[in-house]
Design an enzyme around this catalytic site. Sequence first.
Site, PDB file in Angstrom:
ATOM      1  CB  CYS A   8      31.124  40.671  35.172  1.00 38.38           C
ATOM      2  SG  CYS A   8      30.909  38.909  35.399  1.00 38.38           S
ATOM      3  NE  ARG A  27      40.830  37.844  38.004  1.00 38.02           N
ATOM      4  CZ  ARG A  27      39.934  38.024  37.042  1.00 38.02           C
ATOM      5  NH1 ARG A  27      39.771  37.100  36.105  1.00 38.02           N
ATOM      6  NH2 ARG A  27      39.193  39.099  36.994  1.00 38.02           N
ATOM      7  NE  ARG A  54      36.673  45.587  35.771  1.00 38.14           N
ATOM      8  CZ  ARG A  54      37.136  44.323  35.842  1.00 38.14           C
ATOM      9  NH1 ARG A  54      36.560  43.372  35.125  1.00 38.14           N
ATOM     10  NH2 ARG A  54      38.118  44.004  36.671  1.00 38.14           N
ATOM     11  CG  HIS A  61      35.246  40.670  40.151  1.00 37.29           C
ATOM     12  ND1 HIS A  61      36.441  41.364  40.094  1.00 37.29           N
ATOM     13  CD2 HIS A  61      34.982  40.270  38.881  1.00 37.29           C
ATOM     14  CE1 HIS A  61      36.873  41.370  38.846  1.00 37.29           C
ATOM     15  NE2 HIS A  61      36.014  40.727  38.093  1.00 37.29           N
ATOM     16  CG  ASP A 112      29.421  36.052  36.674  1.00 41.39           C
ATOM     17  OD1 ASP A 112      29.963  35.866  35.564  1.00 41.39           O
ATOM     18  OD2 ASP A 112      30.042  35.940  37.759  1.00 41.39           O
ATOM     19  CD  GLN A 126      32.852  43.332  36.126  1.00 42.72           C
ATOM     20  OE1 GLN A 126      33.831  42.802  35.628  1.00 42.72           O
ATOM     21  NE2 GLN A 126      32.054  44.131  35.432  1.00 42.72           N
TER      22      GLN A 126
END
Length: 306
Positions: A263, A102, A291, A129, A223, A132
């Site tokens: 998310c 990340r 996830r 991402h 988001d 996700q």
Amino acid sequence: MAALLGRDLLSLADLTPTELQELLQLATQLKSQQLKLRCNKVLGLLFSKASTRTRVSFTVAMYQLGGQVIDLNPNVTQVSRGEPVQDTARVLERYLDVLAIRTFEQQELATFAEYAKIPVINALTDLEHPCQILADLLTAQECFDSISGLTLTYVGDGNNVANSLMLGCALAGMNVRIATPSGYEPNPQVVAQAQAIADGKTEILLTNDPELATKGASVLYTDVWASMGQEAEADDRFPIFQPYQISEQLLSLAEPNAIVLHCLPAHRGEEITEEVIEGSQSRVWQQAENRLHVQKALLASILGAE
Ligand code: CP
Ligand code: NVA
């Protein structure tokens, strides 16, 4: 089973539509415990940004597969002291079986992947991402008989999540609409990639009109308005983004059976209201749980778990 053996996942565009479907199917089988897979491998987590869901779900997924995890906190490794990515990558490949990263720049991730012979997974960059969106598509698939042909509308900042959603929806045969303020549209290169995948068979709409985008949507998604690394811009962004809040009024324009996804982490009263995130159409906790299941499927597929 091991369709992705030894592969990187730097972008959702690394997957074909068939590979995506197989991954979601494997995640479903692992979630229902219809299938149990094991691999005795070691995953490294190299995260230069905060994370709750991604960090814990990757860790638990690896433990449940019988593997192990090393948290390579950049602050306690030589990474934060400037050791070149090329050098770190060539050392870590000698200890680890797979590396989830990340970070900020997609290019840094690509350099890791170029220099480390082990598989590298994008656990979030400023551009994408992908893990996700695997969970988001699984959630949508669980909520509707079939997601092909349905419309997903994302309202808010044209960020990493929006970019990967465009790719994921195109791969899954869903129409995708991205409603952002002017100047906050998704990355043009990713838009072009998504258009190439969709190949005119599904819609990819970019608009500044959240109401237009929401009409007819089966999945309504948002988001944060300021992503990690953009905190200094937050105060300037909020008035610009206010019309893009998911409220009960906006949700009422979507299909009556529409679901709401986020998310997480969420900022109630900013991109989404308390009523909507806690309301009957919200599926955010199911989405967060997924996830774990999709990343377990991803690791199992990449590592050849049996
Ligand atoms: N959605 C997501 O990636 O959450 P974390 O930042 O907590 O990992
Ligand atoms: N767009 C957000 C997603 C967090 C999971 C960020 O990058 O901070």
